[in-house]
Scaffold this motif. Structure first.
Motif, PDB file in Angstrom:
ATOM      1  N   THR A  54       0.485  -0.943  -0.097  1.00 19.83           N
ATOM      2  CA  THR A  54       0.195   0.202   0.082  1.00 19.83           C
ATOM      3  C   THR A  54       1.213   1.248  -0.205  1.00 19.83           C
ATOM      4  OG1 THR A  54      -0.282   0.251   2.250  1.00 19.83           O
ATOM      5  CG2 THR A  54      -1.836  -1.234   1.166  1.00 19.83           C
ATOM      6  N   PRO A  55       0.910   2.523  -0.251  1.00 22.53           N
ATOM      7  CA  PRO A  55       1.218   3.514   0.021  1.00 22.53           C
ATOM      8  C   PRO A  55       1.742   3.648   1.133  1.00 22.53           C
ATOM      9  CG  PRO A  55      -0.613   3.882  -1.758  1.00 22.53           C
ATOM     10  CD  PRO A  55      -0.841   2.475  -1.175  1.00 22.53           C
ATOM     11  N   TYR A  56       2.117   4.966   1.616  1.00 23.37           N
ATOM     12  CA  TYR A  56       2.560   5.464   3.492  1.00 23.37           C
ATOM     13  C   TYR A  56       1.673   6.029   3.642  1.00 23.37           C
ATOM     14  CZ  TYR A  56       7.254   4.067   3.379  1.00 23.37           C
ATOM     15  OH  TYR A  56       8.121   3.368   3.209  1.00 23.37           O
ATOM     16  N   PHE A  57       0.587   5.513   4.727  1.00 19.91           N
ATOM     17  CA  PHE A  57      -0.584   6.014   4.967  1.00 19.91           C
ATOM     18  C   PHE A  57      -0.275   6.299   6.456  1.00 19.91           C
ATOM     19  CE2 PHE A  57      -0.701   1.197   5.759  1.00 19.91           C
ATOM     20  CZ  PHE A  57      -0.526   0.725   7.340  1.00 19.91           C
ATOM     21  N   THR A  58      -0.989   7.279   7.446  1.00 19.75           N
ATOM     22  CA  THR A  58      -0.015   7.757   8.628  1.00 19.75           C
ATOM     23  C   THR A  58      -1.812   7.157   9.707  1.00 19.75           C
ATOM     24  OG1 THR A  58       0.115   9.998   7.630  1.00 19.75           O
ATOM     25  CG2 THR A  58      -0.346   9.707  10.336  1.00 19.75           C
ATOM     26  N   VAL A  59      -0.861   6.271  11.157  1.00 23.09           N
ATOM     27  CA  VAL A  59      -1.759   6.039  12.493  1.00 23.09           C
ATOM     28  C   VAL A  59      -1.306   7.659  13.430  1.00 23.09           C
ATOM     29  CG1 VAL A  59      -1.930   4.639  14.135  1.00 23.09           C
ATOM     30  CG2 VAL A  59      -1.801   4.189  12.018  1.00 23.09           C
ATOM     31  N   ASP A  60      -2.313   8.261  13.732  1.00 22.96           N
ATOM     32  CA  ASP A  60      -1.806   9.453  14.938  1.00 22.96           C
ATOM     33  C   ASP A  60      -3.631   9.293  15.566  1.00 22.96           C
ATOM     34  OD1 ASP A  60      -3.501  10.920  12.447  1.00 22.96           O
ATOM     35  OD2 ASP A  60      -1.679  11.956  12.156  1.00 22.96           O
ATOM     36  N   ALA A  61      -3.548  10.515  16.134  1.00 25.08           N
ATOM     37  CA  ALA A  61      -4.819  10.716  17.181  1.00 25.08           C
ATOM     38  C   ALA A  61      -5.925  10.842  16.342  1.00 25.08           C
ATOM     39  CB  ALA A  61      -4.166  12.317  18.197  1.00 25.08           C
ATOM     40  N   SER A  62      -5.661  11.521  15.102  1.00 26.83           N
ATOM     41  CA  SER A  62      -7.162  11.590  14.588  1.00 26.83           C
ATOM     42  C   SER A  62      -6.749   9.887  13.511  1.00 26.83           C
ATOM     43  CB  SER A  62      -6.414  12.567  13.265  1.00 26.83           C
ATOM     44  OG  SER A  62      -6.866  13.922  13.806  1.00 26.83           O
ATOM     45  N   HIS A  63      -6.404   9.734  13.542  1.00 30.72           N
ATOM     46  CA  HIS A  63      -6.433   7.948  12.343  1.00 30.72           C
ATOM     47  C   HIS A  63      -6.001   7.125  12.958  1.00 30.72           C
ATOM     48  CE1 HIS A  63      -5.199  11.707   9.418  1.00 30.72           C
ATOM     49  NE2 HIS A  63      -6.916  11.031   9.783  1.00 30.72           N
ATOM     50  N   ARG A  64      -6.840   6.412  14.841  1.00 31.39           N
ATOM     51  CA  ARG A  64      -6.004   5.692  15.548  1.00 31.39           C
ATOM     52  C   ARG A  64      -6.835   4.805  14.770  1.00 31.39           C
ATOM     53  NH1 ARG A  64      -8.480   8.625  19.098  1.00 31.39           N
ATOM     54  NH2 ARG A  64      -6.858   9.870  20.519  1.00 31.39           N
ATOM     55  N   TRP A  65      -8.217   4.481  13.947  1.00 28.06           N
ATOM     56  CA  TRP A  65      -8.595   3.521  13.362  1.00 28.06           C
ATOM     57  C   TRP A  65      -8.258   3.482  12.015  1.00 28.06           C
ATOM     58  CZ3 TRP A  65      -9.753  -0.915  15.754  1.00 28.06           C
ATOM     59  CH2 TRP A  65     -10.329  -1.044  17.606  1.00 28.06           C
ATOM     60  N   GLN A  66      -7.280   2.933  11.257  1.00 26.77           N
ATOM     61  CA  GLN A  66      -7.142   2.971   9.866  1.00 26.77           C
ATOM     62  C   GLN A  66      -7.978   2.132   8.843  1.00 26.77           C
ATOM     63  OE1 GLN A  66      -5.806   4.619   7.516  1.00 26.77           O
ATOM     64  NE2 GLN A  66      -4.907   6.897   8.178  1.00 26.77           N
ATOM     65  N   ASN A  67      -9.508   1.445   8.388  1.00 30.34           N
ATOM     66  CA  ASN A  67      -9.553   1.065   7.522  1.00 30.34           C
ATOM     67  C   ASN A  67      -8.648   1.143   6.404  1.00 30.34           C
ATOM     68  OD1 ASN A  67     -10.947  -0.741   6.751  1.00 30.34           O
ATOM     69  ND2 ASN A  67     -13.288  -0.246   7.317  1.00 30.34           N
ATOM     70  N   LEU A  68      -8.062   0.299   5.679  1.00 28.18           N
ATOM     71  CA  LEU A  68      -7.315   0.136   4.562  1.00 28.18           C
ATOM     72  C   LEU A  68      -8.446  -0.394   3.191  1.00 28.18           C
ATOM     73  CD1 LEU A  68      -3.997  -1.187   5.626  1.00 28.18           C
ATOM     74  CD2 LEU A  68      -5.263   1.135   5.198  1.00 28.18           C
ATOM     75  N   GLY A  69      -9.617  -0.473   3.855  1.00 27.50           N
ATOM     76  CA  GLY A  69     -10.710  -0.974   3.005  1.00 27.50           C
ATOM     77  C   GLY A  69     -10.152  -2.430   2.211  1.00 27.50           C
ATOM     78  N   ARG A  70     -11.097  -2.968   1.004  1.00 27.35           N
ATOM     79  CA  ARG A  70     -10.517  -3.919  -0.008  1.00 27.35           C
ATOM     80  C   ARG A  70      -8.549  -3.908  -0.441  1.00 27.35           C
ATOM     81  NH1 ARG A  70     -14.943  -6.864  -4.140  1.00 27.35           N
ATOM     82  NH2 ARG A  70     -12.999  -8.103  -5.640  1.00 27.35           N
ATOM     83  N   LEU A  71      -8.742  -5.162  -0.203  1.00 27.09           N
ATOM     84  CA  LEU A  71      -6.404  -5.070  -1.022  1.00 27.09           C
ATOM     85  C   LEU A  71      -7.153  -5.882  -1.830  1.00 27.09           C
ATOM     86  CD1 LEU A  71      -4.952  -4.787   2.479  1.00 27.09           C
ATOM     87  CD2 LEU A  71      -5.351  -2.655   0.557  1.00 27.09           C
ATOM     88  N   ASP A  72      -6.800  -6.051  -3.351  1.00 28.58           N
ATOM     89  CA  ASP A  72      -6.914  -6.301  -4.100  1.00 28.58           C
ATOM     90  C   ASP A  72      -5.096  -7.365  -4.766  1.00 28.58           C
ATOM     91  OD1 ASP A  72      -9.494  -5.058  -6.497  1.00 28.58           O
ATOM     92  OD2 ASP A  72      -9.871  -6.726  -4.701  1.00 28.58           O
ATOM     93  N   LEU A  73      -5.362  -8.322  -4.706  1.00 32.54           N
ATOM     94  CA  LEU A  73      -4.271  -9.129  -4.803  1.00 32.54           C
ATOM     95  C   LEU A  73      -3.970  -9.870  -5.688  1.00 32.54           C
ATOM     96  CD1 LEU A  73      -1.442  -9.974  -3.316  1.00 32.54           C
ATOM     97  CD2 LEU A  73      -1.651 -11.921  -2.558  1.00 32.54           C
ATOM     98  N   ALA A  74      -3.536  -9.217  -7.149  1.00 30.34           N
ATOM     99  CA  ALA A  74      -3.587  -9.479  -8.458  1.00 30.34           C
ATOM    100  C   ALA A  74      -2.261 -10.467  -8.427  1.00 30.34           C
ATOM    101  CB  ALA A  74      -2.368  -7.703  -9.134  1.00 30.34           C
ATOM    102  N   GLY A  75      -3.243 -11.214  -9.853  1.00 28.49           N
ATOM    103  CA  GLY A  75      -2.694 -12.146  -9.477  1.00 28.49           C
ATOM    104  C   GLY A  75      -2.180 -13.345  -8.905  1.00 28.49           C
ATOM    105  N   ALA A  76      -2.924 -13.295  -7.819  1.00 30.79           N
ATOM    106  CA  ALA A  76      -3.661 -13.842  -6.694  1.00 30.79           C
ATOM    107  C   ALA A  76      -3.379 -15.763  -6.948  1.00 30.79           C
ATOM    108  CB  ALA A  76      -3.587 -13.876  -5.532  1.00 30.79           C
ATOM    109  N   VAL A  77      -2.868 -16.542  -6.311  1.00 33.95           N
ATOM    110  CA  VAL A  77      -3.328 -18.191  -6.760  1.00 33.95           C
ATOM    111  C   VAL A  77      -3.691 -18.334  -5.094  1.00 33.95           C
ATOM    112  CG1 VAL A  77      -1.831 -20.477  -7.141  1.00 33.95           C
ATOM    113  CG2 VAL A  77      -1.144 -18.322  -8.249  1.00 33.95           C
ATOM    114  N   VAL A  78      -4.889 -19.193  -5.464  1.00 34.43           N
ATOM    115  CA  VAL A  78      -5.347 -19.458  -3.965  1.00 34.43           C
ATOM    116  C   VAL A  78      -4.958 -21.107  -3.361  1.00 34.43           C
ATOM    117  CG1 VAL A  78      -7.749 -19.944  -2.870  1.00 34.43           C
ATOM    118  CG2 VAL A  78      -7.327 -18.102  -4.259  1.00 34.43           C
TER     119      VAL A  78
END
Length: 810
Positions: free
Chosen positions: A95-119
């Motif tokens: 992912t790109p860099y994101f911040t965890v601080d007082a305003s972003h204590r709960w960082q929800n990165l949402g759906r992360l699609d894994l390209a070319g993933a082999v299950v």
């Protein structure tokens, strides 16, 4: 008065849903999200997740997604991160860099699609992501207590026994690095539960409600300076996953001990409801031996006194918490919570008292019996508001907290005389105590453009104490009860503390800086109503703090920090009216007792090497006006114990800790604290300085006997310790625990044995020119607990924090 009435109305409205509870503010955050297969659109289980810090790209945490693709990384220190994720055979993405601080204590990165993933379906293969048992941040040590194999049968006091440098004595009093002057917070906040009777609350608070424990020996200026040894922050579990979840726990132990609890959480998205309730029936047999001799000032002859006390009590505790979090919009959050504790107990005791002259002839012998039905109740209400400004990280927090504590002891005594023979006498002591606390807090966070930030805040704390002692005796001539004026008094304390603080933090390359200053003005008024003695003790204090870190490598960090802290006298410490305990012992406070101050400096290093983490800290503390108990004879057999201020107390020590995983077979945790202490009590009439070297050690190992069976062994050893008038003898205890996980991954069976060798007792020696005394205190023999825990709800993944715990209270 009008403002406070309005505040009370607001609190009540908040608790009924108008203002739900804002999540407790901590210095850590949580990162959540989901991993999906981009081609199939299906969730990916067992995806590997690696959280990397922007500074040095070092690994902060690792985890694995569950069957629904969900993941949650808890306890993430404030900072900038990227998340690397992938599966075997697919490669990694970031992912790109994101911040965890007082305003972003709960960082929800949402759906992360894994390209070319082999299950890949993996049979008989399990990926285990382990958190470290402990870690350092810029101002604290964090202990992930859920990683130890410990029993849900235990209390918070039992759990604290296993934390490095923390000790719990026979009466449940908590100390840090040998000092009982420690501030205990819950979720980073003050709590009425941790007031004067915190030892009793900690003995009954269930350990399974705790997520982690933070030890802060040199807190920043943001925190209250109370507690010269530092702060112990108890972080409770507070789930926020969308859906519902919870657990039910039932345990039973020897001597008719039992406990049970339920906790539940419901989060449909915009708000979060949570609550828990626990019930604990305990059994506390106690044995005390007191042998002393002294020289009678009038006759010049030696007088010997022996006391043997046998006491039983069965405290029944009910502890409950309920709260709600609510998000108004992207910038505003509200919240409310209530904490409740109600403990009842019935004490029975018999104390045998024997006095002898220098020839060994008995001059007095009698038994003193006691029955005491008592109760203690605490209620605490909290409301919070948080506003986030458009500027990233800029934030305003407001909090209003009000707590009330009520306690009553109804002691009934009978004195049965054997030598010389005399009629039995009767006396009673009714003790009522009421404490109220109101705290208003405003905090502001302002980030600057160079990754630095400024925090500032104001708090006003008001405490009121009302202690009422009513003594009566039975008058055989009148055949009626009469008031005993020598044992009846009322003591009032009114305290107000205004505090302003500011801190500045900034990373500079591999360096980290956090500096701060706290300014306090305290107004303390006391009134001994019985003697019409009024005292005022107003004082002004500056509390500077400084924390420095330097990252030598990604796996090695150095720290240097300093703080000034204070210990304030409590109501019992100030009340000058003697409290009658028995004919041989009186206890009184000191209205002229000064606050205890300390300067503390500490340097440390943390090193990580694959599966092993090492911590080392070297510290020095200079304490002046320290509190100490001083015992003096006021007549031939009666000992008066009062509080006094020491001249100085200096100590320097080395703290070591290590944690290592031996593959998947076992985890080993080892810690030790050794320090030199020098006490100067010349102001109390003792001419020579006293010094000693003492140490303690703790060992804990978790052995995976099979995939579903885990065994734990832990041992605690405390070496000889210096006191102003003597010393304490060494003490040792060993505990065993076993946990069996059923195949449904929701149910666990636990079994614990505390004090396996029946070795735990406390021996204290007082040795002065006028008094020689030895005190032995111990509890019942080993305690065995068995229990069952069941986790329910969605998400259904098993909690990492189900742990075994032991009963080592004496």
């Amino acid at each position: 008065m009008i403002q406070w009435q309005l505040a009370r109305v607001l609190i009540v409205l908040c608790l009924f849903g108008t203002i739900p509870l804002l999540a407790q503010k901590t210095e850590n955050g949580t990162v959540i999200g989901f991993v999906f297969n981009k081609k199939t659109g299906r969730p990916i289980g067992t995806a590997t997740l690696v959280l990397r810090n922007k500074i040095g790209d070092k690994i902060a945490q690792t985890s694995v997604s569950d069957d629904s693709g969900a993941f949650e990384l808890k306890g993430v220190p404030y900072g900038e991160y990227r998340l690397v994720y992938g599966t075997p055979g697919s490669g990694n993405q970031s992912t790109p860099y994101f911040t965890v601080d007082a305003s972003h204590r709960w960082q929800n990165l949402g759906r992360l699609d894994l390209a070319g993933a082999v299950v890949v379906t993996m049979d008989k293969f399990e990926v285990v992501a382990r958190q470290e048992a402990f870690l350092n941040s810029i101002d604290r040590k964090v202990y992930n207590v859920g990683l130890d194999l410990q029993s849900l049968s235990g209390s918070t006091s039992d759990l604290l026994q296993n934390i490095p440098s923390v000790e719990v004595d026979i009466e449940g009093n908590v100390s840090l690095r040998g000092s009982e002057s420690v501030l205990i917070l819950i979720n980073g906040k003050s709590s009425t539960l941790m007031g004067a009777n915190r030892a009793a609350v900690l003995e009954q608070m269930p350990a399974d409600s705790i997520e982690r424990i933070e030890v802060i020996t040199n807190p920043s200026a943001k925190y209250k300076p109370d507690g010269t040894a530092g702060i112990i922050n108890i972080v409770l579990k507070h789930k926020r996953e969308v859906g519902y979840s919870g657990s039910v726990r039932v345990t039973g132990g020897t001597n008719r001990r039992y406990s049970g609890g339920v906790n539940a959480n419901f989060n449909p998205g915009k708000y979060n409801l949570y609550g828990n309730f626990s019930l604990r029936q305990d059994s506390r047999p106690r044995y005390y031996e007191n042998s002393r001799w002294h020289v009678d000032a009038d006759t010049g002859k030696v007088v010997f006194t022996d006391q043997l006390t046998r006491e039983t009590s069965r405290p029944l505790s009910r502890i409950a918490q309920a709260g709600v979090d609510y998000t108004l919009d992207d910038r505003n959050k509200l919240g409310a919570a209530i904490n409740y504790n109600y403990r009842t107990s019935h004490h029975h005791a018999i104390q045998t008292n024997i006095s002898r002259d220098d020839a060994g002839v008995i001059t007095s012998s009698y038994d003193r019996t006691k029955t005491d039905p008592e109760f203690e109740k605490e209620v605490e209400l909290t409301t919070l508001y948080q506003h986030s400004f458009p500027q990233n990280g800029r934030e305003l927090n407001l909090e209003l907290r009000h707590g009330e504590e009520t306690e009553q002891e109804d002691n009934h005594y009978a004195n049965i005389y054997h030598a010389p023979l005399a009629p039995t006498t009767y006396d009673n002591a009714l003790i009522r105590e009421n404490n109220t606390s109101t705290e208003t807090i405003a905090e502001y966070v302002h980030p600057l453009g160079d990754d630095s930030k400024i925090e500032a805040g104001y708090s006003r704390l008001g405490n009121k104490s009302d202690m009422d002692y009513i003594g009566t005796f039975f008058d055989p001539a009148a055949q009626a009860w009469a008031v005993d004026s020598t044992a009846t008094n009322r003591f009032l304390v009114d305290e107000a503390i205004h505090a302003f603080y500011t801190t500045y933090g900034r990373p500079v390359g591999s360096f980290g800086l956090l500096g701060g200053l706290r300014v306090e003005k305290a107004f303390v008024d006391s009134n001994q109503v019985a003697t019409q003695t009024v005292n005022s003790n107003d004082y002004f204090r500056l509390f500077p703090t400084l924390h420095l870190t330097y990252n030598l490598t990604d796996s090695c960090q150095l720290q240097l920090n300093y703080s000034r802290r204070v210990r304030r006298p409590e109501g019992d410490d100030l009340n000058p009216f003697p409290e009658y305990q028995d004919p041989y012992n009186l206890k009184a406070g000191n209205p002229h007792l000064k606050p205890e101050d300390i300067h503390s400096i500490e340097t440390g290093i943390q090193y990580r090497n694959n599966e092993t983490t090492y911590l080392a800290a070297l510290y020095y503390r200079h304490l002046y006006h320290g509190f100490t108990d001083v015992a003096r004879y006021i007549d031939r057999t009666t000992l008066l114990t009062t509080k006094e201020n020491l001249a100085t107390n200096r100590s320097a020590g080395l703290e070591l800790a290590a944690s290592s995983n031996i593959g998947s077979l076992a985890t080993i945790n080892l810690s030790s604290d050794a320090y030199y202490e020098q006490i100067d009590a010349s102001n109390l009439g003792f001419s020579d300085k006293k010094s000693t070297v003492t140490w303690n050690a703790k060992f804990n190992t978790n052995v995976h006997l099979t995939k579903s069976i885990m065994l734990q062994i832990n041992t605690n050893y405390k070496a000889k310790r210096l006191t102003p008038q003597g010393y304490r003898h060494p003490a040792f205890v060993t505990n065993l625990g076993l946990r069996y996980e059923l195949q449904d991954n929701k149910t666990s069976f636990i079994l614990t044995v505390s004090d396996v060798f029946d070795s735990y007792k406390e021996r204290t020696l007082v040795d002065t020119p006028i008094l020689h005394e030895e005190i032995i205190r111990r509890k019942t023999a080993r305690v065995i607990y068995a229990g069952l825990i069941y986790n329910f709800g969605k998400p259904s993944k098993k909690s990492k924090d189900d742990s075994l715990q032991y009963d080592n209270q004496i």
